[in-house]
Design a protein around this motif. Structure first.
Motif, PDB file in Angstrom:
ATOM      1  N   HIS A 109       0.853  -1.187   0.000  1.00  0.00           N
ATOM      2  CA  HIS A 109       0.000   0.000   0.000  1.00  0.00           C
ATOM      3  C   HIS A 109       0.890   1.239   0.000  1.00  0.00           C
ATOM      4  CE1 HIS A 109       0.991  -0.410   4.275  1.00  0.00           C
ATOM      5  NE2 HIS A 109       0.745   0.893   4.379  1.00  0.00           N
ATOM      6  N   SER A 110       0.284   2.376  -0.201  1.00  0.00           N
ATOM      7  CA  SER A 110       0.982   3.651  -0.048  1.00  0.00           C
ATOM      8  C   SER A 110      -0.027   4.663   0.472  1.00  0.00           C
ATOM      9  CB  SER A 110       1.601   4.117  -1.369  1.00  0.00           C
ATOM     10  OG  SER A 110       0.592   4.398  -2.311  1.00  0.00           O
ATOM     11  N   HIS A 111       0.480   5.750   0.984  1.00  0.00           N
ATOM     12  CA  HIS A 111      -0.370   6.817   1.509  1.00  0.00           C
ATOM     13  C   HIS A 111      -0.143   8.074   0.683  1.00  0.00           C
ATOM     14  CE1 HIS A 111      -1.208   4.363   5.048  1.00  0.00           C
ATOM     15  NE2 HIS A 111       0.084   4.107   5.109  1.00  0.00           N
ATOM     16  N   THR A 112      -1.206   8.805   0.432  1.00  0.00           N
ATOM     17  CA  THR A 112      -1.118  10.006  -0.386  1.00  0.00           C
ATOM     18  C   THR A 112      -0.442  11.153   0.352  1.00  0.00           C
ATOM     19  OG1 THR A 112      -3.156   9.342  -1.470  1.00  0.00           O
ATOM     20  CG2 THR A 112      -2.469  11.615  -1.773  1.00  0.00           C
ATOM     21  N   ASN A 113      -0.853  11.401   1.589  1.00  0.00           N
ATOM     22  CA  ASN A 113      -0.399  12.592   2.311  1.00  0.00           C
ATOM     23  C   ASN A 113       0.366  12.322   3.594  1.00  0.00           C
ATOM     24  OD1 ASN A 113      -1.674  14.422   0.463  1.00  0.00           O
ATOM     25  ND2 ASN A 113      -3.627  13.865   1.397  1.00  0.00           N
ATOM     26  N   ILE A 114       0.441  11.072   4.020  1.00  0.00           N
ATOM     27  CA  ILE A 114       1.104  10.797   5.295  1.00  0.00           C
ATOM     28  C   ILE A 114       2.276   9.845   5.093  1.00  0.00           C
ATOM     29  CG2 ILE A 114      -0.990  11.176   6.655  1.00  0.00           C
ATOM     30  CD1 ILE A 114      -1.137   8.100   6.961  1.00  0.00           C
ATOM     31  N   GLN A 115       3.172   9.834   6.048  1.00  0.00           N
ATOM     32  CA  GLN A 115       4.297   8.916   6.016  1.00  0.00           C
ATOM     33  C   GLN A 115       4.074   7.830   7.056  1.00  0.00           C
ATOM     34  OE1 GLN A 115       7.571  11.516   6.941  1.00  0.00           O
ATOM     35  NE2 GLN A 115       7.418  11.148   9.117  1.00  0.00           N
ATOM     36  N   ASP A 116       4.651   6.660   6.801  1.00  0.00           N
ATOM     37  CA  ASP A 116       4.679   5.573   7.781  1.00  0.00           C
ATOM     38  C   ASP A 116       6.051   5.594   8.432  1.00  0.00           C
ATOM     39  OD1 ASP A 116       2.257   4.194   7.847  1.00  0.00           O
ATOM     40  OD2 ASP A 116       2.771   2.915   6.154  1.00  0.00           O
ATOM     41  N   THR A 117       6.084   5.575   9.758  1.00  0.00           N
ATOM     42  CA  THR A 117       7.339   5.466  10.484  1.00  0.00           C
ATOM     43  C   THR A 117       7.279   4.184  11.302  1.00  0.00           C
ATOM     44  OG1 THR A 117       7.598   7.857  10.591  1.00  0.00           O
ATOM     45  CG2 THR A 117       8.885   6.561  12.153  1.00  0.00           C
ATOM     46  N   PHE A 118       8.264   3.335  11.125  1.00  0.00           N
ATOM     47  CA  PHE A 118       8.327   2.045  11.810  1.00  0.00           C
ATOM     48  C   PHE A 118       9.380   2.118  12.904  1.00  0.00           C
ATOM     49  CE2 PHE A 118       6.891   1.394   7.531  1.00  0.00           C
ATOM     50  CZ  PHE A 118       5.839   0.510   7.667  1.00  0.00           C
ATOM     51  N   TYR A 119       9.019   1.615  14.097  1.00  0.00           N
ATOM     52  CA  TYR A 119       9.943   1.535  15.225  1.00  0.00           C
ATOM     53  C   TYR A 119       9.776   0.146  15.815  1.00  0.00           C
ATOM     54  CZ  TYR A 119      12.292   2.442  19.626  1.00  0.00           C
ATOM     55  OH  TYR A 119      13.154   2.372  20.690  1.00  0.00           O
ATOM     56  N   VAL A 120      10.849  -0.607  15.915  1.00  0.00           N
ATOM     57  CA  VAL A 120      10.772  -1.991  16.374  1.00  0.00           C
ATOM     58  C   VAL A 120      10.989  -2.051  17.884  1.00  0.00           C
ATOM     59  CG1 VAL A 120      11.759  -4.301  16.151  1.00  0.00           C
ATOM     60  CG2 VAL A 120      11.562  -2.822  14.139  1.00  0.00           C
ATOM     61  N   LEU A 121      10.016  -2.619  18.597  1.00  0.00           N
ATOM     62  CA  LEU A 121      10.119  -2.789  20.050  1.00  0.00           C
ATOM     63  C   LEU A 121      10.875  -4.075  20.396  1.00  0.00           C
ATOM     64  CD1 LEU A 121       6.485  -1.788  21.065  1.00  0.00           C
ATOM     65  CD2 LEU A 121       8.559  -0.393  21.201  1.00  0.00           C
ATOM     66  N   GLU A 122      10.519  -5.173  19.714  1.00  0.00           N
ATOM     67  CA  GLU A 122      11.223  -6.444  19.917  1.00  0.00           C
ATOM     68  C   GLU A 122      11.086  -7.286  18.663  1.00  0.00           C
ATOM     69  OE1 GLU A 122       8.349  -9.431  22.235  1.00  0.00           O
ATOM     70  OE2 GLU A 122       8.820  -7.658  23.424  1.00  0.00           O
ATOM     71  N   GLY A 123      11.976  -8.244  18.520  1.00  0.00           N
ATOM     72  CA  GLY A 123      11.986  -9.059  17.313  1.00  0.00           C
ATOM     73  C   GLY A 123      12.665  -8.313  16.175  1.00  0.00           C
ATOM     74  N   ARG A 124      12.366  -8.721  14.975  1.00  0.00           N
ATOM     75  CA  ARG A 124      12.953  -8.098  13.778  1.00  0.00           C
ATOM     76  C   ARG A 124      11.845  -7.848  12.765  1.00  0.00           C
ATOM     77  NH1 ARG A 124      18.168  -7.622  14.167  1.00  0.00           N
ATOM     78  NH2 ARG A 124      19.307  -9.010  15.555  1.00  0.00           N
TER      79      ARG A 124
END
Length: 83
Positions: free
Chosen positions: A41-56
């Motif tokens: 998927h993609s977003h028109t006006n927003i960004q996705d920010t990923f932050y990993v708490l545990e695992g990979r």
């Protein structure tokens, strides 16, 4: 700003929690099993920010094609419009 649409019904995850939300902004926590994935998927006006708490986490991106691997404590941001 437009509201962020909820697409959680489109794919399954182990656990989902929403921590904050306002128009155009949302902080959601997803727990995925090793076999689960979020569909392209993609977003028109927003960004996705990923932050990993545990695992990979592995991200597969397009335009340009890229594979990103994240470990706990690492973050990565995907610009609007990038699948």
């Amino acid at each position: 700003m437009d509201a962020v649409k909820d697409s959680s019904h489109l794919y399954e995850v182990e656990r989902r929690a929403r921590h904050a939300e306002r128009p155009g902004f949302r902080i959601s926590e997803l727990q995925l099993s090793p076999t689960q994935q979020v569909p392209w998927h993609s977003h028109t006006n927003i960004q996705d920010t990923f932050y990993v708490l545990e695992g990979r986490l592995r991200l597969f991106l397009r335009d340009p094609k890229e594979e990103v691997r994240l470990a706990p404590g690492e973050t990565y941001t995907v610009r609007p419009g990038r699948p």
